[in-house]
Design a protein around this motif. Sequence first.
Motif, mmCIF file in Angstrom:
data_model
loop_
_atom_site.group_PDB
_atom_site.id
_atom_site.type_symbol
_atom_site.label_atom_id
_atom_site.label_comp_id
_atom_site.label_asym_id
_atom_site.label_seq_id
_atom_site.Cartn_x
_atom_site.Cartn_y
_atom_site.Cartn_z
ATOM 1 N N LYS A 265 0.776 -1.232 0.131
ATOM 2 C CA LYS A 265 -0.065 0.026 -0.110
ATOM 3 C C LYS A 265 0.909 1.205 -0.052
ATOM 4 C CE LYS A 265 -3.176 2.410 3.133
ATOM 5 N NZ LYS A 265 -4.080 2.114 4.241
ATOM 6 N N HIS A 266 0.797 2.004 -1.159
ATOM 7 C CA HIS A 266 1.627 3.176 -1.053
ATOM 8 C C HIS A 266 0.934 4.593 -0.773
ATOM 9 C CE1 HIS A 266 4.833 1.118 -3.289
ATOM 10 N NE2 HIS A 266 4.045 0.476 -4.019
ATOM 11 N N SER A 267 -0.355 4.532 -0.740
ATOM 12 C CA SER A 267 -0.825 5.855 -0.177
ATOM 13 C C SER A 267 -2.311 5.727 0.490
ATOM 14 C CB SER A 267 -0.971 6.690 -1.387
ATOM 15 O OG SER A 267 -2.279 6.427 -2.199
ATOM 16 N N ASP A 268 -2.925 6.789 0.828
ATOM 17 C CA ASP A 268 -4.291 6.632 1.390
ATOM 18 C C ASP A 268 -5.391 6.548 0.416
ATOM 19 O OD1 ASP A 268 -3.175 7.241 3.701
ATOM 20 O OD2 ASP A 268 -3.704 9.309 3.818
ATOM 21 N N ALA A 269 -4.768 6.737 -0.850
ATOM 22 C CA ALA A 269 -5.831 6.207 -2.039
ATOM 23 C C ALA A 269 -5.967 4.621 -2.319
ATOM 24 C CB ALA A 269 -5.245 7.013 -3.282
ATOM 25 N N PHE A 270 -5.185 3.846 -1.764
ATOM 26 C CA PHE A 270 -5.239 2.695 -2.029
ATOM 27 C C PHE A 270 -6.633 1.992 -1.581
ATOM 28 C CE2 PHE A 270 -4.728 -1.836 -0.620
ATOM 29 C CZ PHE A 270 -3.762 -2.346 -1.659
ATOM 30 N N ASP A 293 -4.076 2.148 -6.522
ATOM 31 C CA ASP A 293 -3.254 3.130 -5.773
ATOM 32 C C ASP A 293 -3.152 4.425 -6.400
ATOM 33 O OD1 ASP A 293 -2.197 4.052 -3.598
ATOM 34 O OD2 ASP A 293 -1.080 2.363 -3.048
ATOM 35 N N PRO A 313 -6.325 -3.658 3.514
ATOM 36 C CA PRO A 313 -6.066 -2.566 3.233
ATOM 37 C C PRO A 313 -5.835 -1.419 4.112
ATOM 38 C CG PRO A 313 -8.456 -3.012 2.866
ATOM 39 C CD PRO A 313 -7.827 -4.253 3.655
ATOM 40 N N LYS A 314 -5.998 -1.889 5.496
ATOM 41 C CA LYS A 314 -5.654 -0.814 6.537
ATOM 42 C C LYS A 314 -4.495 -0.501 7.149
ATOM 43 C CE LYS A 314 -10.715 -1.311 8.327
ATOM 44 N NZ LYS A 314 -11.265 -2.430 8.924
ATOM 45 N N LYS A 316 -0.567 0.677 7.550
ATOM 46 C CA LYS A 316 -0.028 1.803 7.090
ATOM 47 C C LYS A 316 0.580 1.857 5.777
ATOM 48 C CE LYS A 316 0.699 3.462 11.541
ATOM 49 N NZ LYS A 316 0.648 2.574 12.900
ATOM 50 N N ASN A 317 0.772 3.193 5.135
ATOM 51 C CA ASN A 317 1.437 3.359 3.975
ATOM 52 C C ASN A 317 2.816 2.836 3.942
ATOM 53 O OD1 ASN A 317 -1.049 4.490 3.279
ATOM 54 N ND2 ASN A 317 -0.104 6.637 3.201
#
Length: 334
Positions: A265-270, A293, A313-314, A316-317
Amino acid sequence: MLALGKLLELTLAGREPAQKIQLTVDGVQMRWLSEGALEVRPPQARDNGGDLLLSSGIHGNETAPIELLDRLLHGIARGEIKPRNRILFLFGNPEAMRRGERYLELDVNRLFNGRHEKNIGPEAMRAAELEQLARSFFSVPDRSRLHYDLHTAIRGSKIEQFALYPWKEGRQHSRRELERLRAAGMEAVLLQNKTSITFTAFTYEQLEAEAFTLELGKARPFGQNQGVDVSRLETRLKQIIEGTEPETDSLDGLKLFAVAREVIKHSDAFLMHLPADVENFSELEKGYLLAEDVAKTRWVIEEEGARIIFPNPKVKNGLRAGILIVPTTDAGLV
Ligand SMILES: O=C(O)CCC(=O)N[C@@H](CCC(=O)O)C(=O)O
Ligand SMILES: [Zn+2]
């Protein structure tokens, strides 16, 4: 029972024992090292040259493995289990265990192999301490080194009990260890193919131990683990501890998997396109859009026979939000 046999009670109460060293009726030495850390030493004449590290509670809400280690320790403290090897018992994240949570601020199992140095807070300090305890325990030369780090998973699983086997450049995975895992009730093993930042990756890569993360079922609170059957593992652990392990020479029925890709997961948009209750080892069709993402990153299934484990998906980035795995064979084992 000896007070040090109650390591779990001491740890949950946040208490330090008055007496740090105790001897069982059987001459076994138990030594409290630090919070949630206890070393067991057999009398020299009975020592068979094996060093066994048993850890649980790295995730504080994974209680079935904590209860299992508690039972083993009680057995040793009462003189019912007679160890022939050195054992280090570790409860990984005491504060999270007390709160019944996976972790407080940082997932301890993402803080090894140097990661704790790049972070601050109690969990980073605990990971550094766990590394030090393991390093010191496995520092005696010419002894066999085995580490089982026991976990339960967030979700249900199509394959209930399985192991993850770390990877190191130039080192091959051991057939004998897989036979042992099969005898201990594991139905599948995931053979890693790159370095990692988990506890077993540390003991495997840096301390030359054979090391495995064992997943034993679904995480539940203390006292609610009737559905998690650890009987085969418990029997095998007692046999390893007492040096009475029967020879095993078969991998029959053991499913082997390799990592195809780690989903980061790279960002909050994941976004992960899986139902909330999807089980570990669920199969994914070729062409399926698994995740998206930032910067139009898309995770589309390309592999034949792909399955997903630990989708989350929760996280951390920058951390792993799932592992895509594929079936493999025993061809690379020695
Ligand atoms: O259920 C989940 O998503 C996580 C279960 C768990 O804690 N698994 C371990 C696996 C460690 C490894 O990769 O060896 C973890 O995520 O730390
Ligand atoms: Zn865990």
